[in-house]
Design a protein around this motif. Structure first.
Motif, mmCIF file in Angstrom:
data_model
loop_
_atom_site.group_PDB
_atom_site.id
_atom_site.type_symbol
_atom_site.label_atom_id
_atom_site.label_comp_id
_atom_site.label_asym_id
_atom_site.label_seq_id
_atom_site.Cartn_x
_atom_site.Cartn_y
_atom_site.Cartn_z
ATOM 1 N N TRP A 167 -6.608 3.845 4.292
ATOM 2 C CA TRP A 167 -5.529 4.237 3.265
ATOM 3 C C TRP A 167 -5.662 5.424 2.242
ATOM 4 O O TRP A 167 -6.638 5.803 1.827
ATOM 5 C CB TRP A 167 -5.707 2.923 2.250
ATOM 6 N N MET A 168 -4.375 5.930 1.944
ATOM 7 C CA MET A 168 -4.402 7.087 1.410
ATOM 8 C C MET A 168 -3.980 6.738 -0.183
ATOM 9 O O MET A 168 -3.126 5.788 -0.376
ATOM 10 C CB MET A 168 -3.837 8.309 1.845
ATOM 11 N N THR A 187 8.745 7.076 13.382
ATOM 12 C CA THR A 187 7.907 6.221 12.966
ATOM 13 C C THR A 187 8.604 5.081 12.356
ATOM 14 O O THR A 187 9.433 5.285 11.471
ATOM 15 C CB THR A 187 6.741 6.807 11.773
ATOM 16 N N THR A 188 8.606 3.623 12.577
ATOM 17 C CA THR A 188 9.440 2.744 11.991
ATOM 18 C C THR A 188 8.440 1.453 11.780
ATOM 19 O O THR A 188 7.442 1.244 12.360
ATOM 20 C CB THR A 188 10.455 2.452 12.898
ATOM 21 N N TYR A 226 0.834 -1.201 -0.020
ATOM 22 C CA TYR A 226 -0.077 -0.087 -0.114
ATOM 23 C C TYR A 226 0.898 1.466 0.077
ATOM 24 O O TYR A 226 0.286 2.290 -0.013
ATOM 25 C CB TYR A 226 -0.746 0.031 1.106
ATOM 26 N N MET A 283 4.111 6.974 -0.725
ATOM 27 C CA MET A 283 4.158 7.404 0.446
ATOM 28 C C MET A 283 6.011 6.965 1.002
ATOM 29 O O MET A 283 6.263 7.573 1.969
ATOM 30 C CB MET A 283 3.219 6.553 1.260
ATOM 31 N N GLY A 310 7.095 9.684 3.778
ATOM 32 C CA GLY A 310 7.474 9.070 5.319
ATOM 33 C C GLY A 310 6.203 9.207 6.151
ATOM 34 O O GLY A 310 6.043 8.887 7.196
ATOM 35 N N VAL A 364 -2.501 0.441 8.812
ATOM 36 C CA VAL A 364 -3.223 0.964 7.649
ATOM 37 C C VAL A 364 -4.312 -0.113 7.354
ATOM 38 O O VAL A 364 -3.806 -1.377 7.119
ATOM 39 C CB VAL A 364 -2.292 1.294 6.375
ATOM 40 N N SER A 372 4.698 0.445 12.685
ATOM 41 C CA SER A 372 3.660 0.075 11.658
ATOM 42 C C SER A 372 3.612 -1.397 11.556
ATOM 43 O O SER A 372 4.355 -1.995 11.545
ATOM 44 C CB SER A 372 4.186 0.518 10.468
ATOM 45 N N ASN A 386 0.750 1.592 14.217
ATOM 46 C CA ASN A 386 -0.037 1.955 13.055
ATOM 47 C C ASN A 386 -0.190 0.887 12.335
ATOM 48 O O ASN A 386 0.422 0.158 11.790
ATOM 49 C CB ASN A 386 1.069 2.979 12.359
ATOM 50 N N GLY A 446 11.209 6.654 3.827
ATOM 51 C CA GLY A 446 11.740 5.107 3.846
ATOM 52 C C GLY A 446 11.623 4.589 5.573
ATOM 53 O O GLY A 446 10.836 5.062 6.090
ATOM 54 N N GLU A 447 12.716 3.780 5.505
ATOM 55 C CA GLU A 447 12.695 3.180 6.928
ATOM 56 C C GLU A 447 13.932 3.807 7.747
ATOM 57 O O GLU A 447 15.112 3.552 7.475
ATOM 58 C CB GLU A 447 12.920 1.755 6.992
HETATM 59 N N1 SAM Z 1 8.863 2.810 7.280
HETATM 60 C C1 SAM Z 1 8.428 3.510 8.332
HETATM 61 C C2 SAM Z 1 6.995 2.635 8.635
HETATM 62 O O1 SAM Z 1 6.693 1.841 8.265
HETATM 63 O O2 SAM Z 1 6.593 3.123 10.041
HETATM 64 C C3 SAM Z 1 8.151 4.734 8.145
HETATM 65 C C4 SAM Z 1 7.564 5.473 6.775
HETATM 66 S S1 SAM Z 1 6.197 4.870 6.437
HETATM 67 C C5 SAM Z 1 5.853 5.656 5.028
HETATM 68 C C6 SAM Z 1 4.946 5.672 7.545
HETATM 69 C C7 SAM Z 1 3.734 5.423 7.843
HETATM 70 O O3 SAM Z 1 3.107 5.739 6.633
HETATM 71 C C8 SAM Z 1 3.461 4.104 8.245
HETATM 72 O O4 SAM Z 1 2.752 3.888 9.413
HETATM 73 C C9 SAM Z 1 2.687 3.240 7.292
HETATM 74 O O5 SAM Z 1 1.896 2.264 7.488
HETATM 75 C C10 SAM Z 1 1.942 4.565 6.501
HETATM 76 N N2 SAM Z 1 1.675 4.568 5.247
HETATM 77 C C11 SAM Z 1 2.278 4.000 4.205
HETATM 78 N N3 SAM Z 1 1.529 4.208 2.884
HETATM 79 C C12 SAM Z 1 0.281 4.741 3.289
HETATM 80 C C13 SAM Z 1 -0.775 4.941 2.407
HETATM 81 N N4 SAM Z 1 -0.883 4.746 1.097
HETATM 82 N N5 SAM Z 1 -1.903 5.531 2.995
HETATM 83 C C14 SAM Z 1 -1.878 5.705 4.501
HETATM 84 N N6 SAM Z 1 -0.682 5.297 5.209
HETATM 85 C C15 SAM Z 1 0.039 4.682 4.650
#
Ligand code: SAM
Ligand code: SF4
Length: 327
Positions: free
Chosen positions: A191-192, A97-98, A30, A322, A326, A162, A121, A160, A72-73
């Motif tokens: 979900w965005m 956020t990791t 996602y 995303m 981030g 999604v 997440s 977190n 990223g991570e």
């Molecule tokens: N890699 C780290 C992680 O997964 O927590 C940090 C970056 S990640 C892009 C940050 C947050 O964005 C995570 O909680 C992830 O689940 C959420 N995320 C990623 N894609 C998304 C989407 N399309 N819609 C909503 N949340 C999203």
């Protein structure tokens, strides 16, 4: 004395999200393109010194109160505790956020360096499904990472999740139960349209209302006051903690948005859905002064729009997924 950075809609901007790397050890369906990303060359990524400089201007000139590290991570970046201790020294509310996969090894060091709040997440509690979603057989590692974060003293630890229709919407109550058992706050996120492959469809968005009703059907909930936080929070009526829902699509919270985002290569974005950016790296690497940086930050905030337009004809999908913004 810092001055407030106020956008054209009267919102005070005081929250900086910093993507410290575009790299990731997961490939969540996602979030990132199925075939993965072309990582940026190292020298295109801001150094810790450059990140600290931008953060310092935001804090010292404009009184920013919170900074969140993301990717990223973020944990794949070397010597992360060094950056954490430099940013913690600015006296802000520092969080990260990791995906949690390596926290088992690093949680204690990060806490010692001054990180206090962490969001991990996690989108499925079922091993096979977790592997399908993330592309990695790493559920055990993430669960161990959550335990390590709690043990290291992070407060709060948030999880977190999604929620995507037909993918994991049958696990809403399982997640709520998991949070209650572990003493961590689960935040369900709609979900965005920021996935890497353009597969997002509104039909697959599980509305925040539905998520809450599903949880409340088993454990009654009472609302908690919200402020400018994106999550609407609820307390379990039986006192077993809290949950949050982030209804970015069905209940946008743009009216109270107080944040800007810095990408790994130093582009400042005034919205998750921004289609233009301000190049702070260019200012940093061309010998620009703090005044020059501040002017670029002010100009970007001066273009902050009132809110996103998902679901409307004028909505333009940003070029970045995303994983490059981030969250
Ligand atoms: N890699 C780290 C992680 O997964 O927590 C940090 C970056 S990640 C892009 C940050 C947050 O964005 C995570 O909680 C992830 O689940 C959420 N995320 C990623 N894609 C998304 C989407 N399309 N819609 C909503 N949340 C999203
Ligand atoms: Fe990586 Fe986080 Fe995106 Fe998953 S959600 S692909 S862990 S950046």
């Amino acid at each position: 004395m810092p001055v407030q950075l106020i956008d054209p809609h009267g919102r005070t901007v005081r929250d900086l999200r910093i993507s410290i790397t575009d790299r990731c050890n997961f490939r969540c369906t996602y979030c990132m393109p199925h075939e993965g990303m072309q990582w940026l060359p190292r020298d295109e990524i801001l150094s810790y010194e450059e990140i600290e400089r931008v953060a310092r201007v935001c804090v010292e000139r404009y009184g920013f109160g919170s900074i969140r590290l993301t990717g990223g991570e973020p944990t794949v970046r070397a010597h992360l505790p060094v950056l954490v201790s430099r940013l913690a020294a600015l006296g802000v509310d520092l969080s990260m956020t990791t995906n949690g996969a390596t926290l088992g090894l690093s949680a204690a060091d990060l806490h010692r360096a001054g990180l206090r709040r962490i969001n991990i997440s996690l989108d499925s509690l079922r091993p096979e499904r977790f592997t399908t979603i993330t592309g990695r057989d790493a559920l055990d590692k993430v669960l161990a990472g959550i335990d390590a974060a709690v043990e290291a003293g992070f407060e709060p630890v948030k999880v977190n999740c999604v929620v995507v229709r037909g993918v994991n919407d049958d696990e809403i109550q399982d997640f709520a139960g998991f949070g209650r058992d572990k003493g961590v706050e689960v935040r369900f996120i709609e979900w965005m349209p920021l996935d890497g492959d353009g597969q997002w469809s509104s039909a697959q968005v599980v509305p925040a209302r539905e998520i809450l009703e599903t949880v409340a059907a088993r454990w009654p909930l009472a609302p908690v006051e919200r402020g400018s936080a994106p999550a609407e929070r609820f307390a379990y009526a039986d006192g077993a903690g809290h949950i949050g829902v982030i209804g970015s699509v069905t209940q946008p919270f743009c009216a109270t948005c107080d944040r800007v985002r810095l990408t790994a290569e130093g582009q400042l974005r005034n919205c998750l859905f921004a289609v233009r950016e301000t190049d702070l790296r260019q200012v940093l690497r061309s010998g620009g002064s703090d005044d020059d940086l501040a002017a670029a930050i002010e100009a970007e905030v001066g273009r902050k729009w009132a809110g996103h337009s998902i679901g409307k004809v004028q909505f333009i999908r940003p070029a970045r997924s995303m994983s490059q913004i981030g969250g």
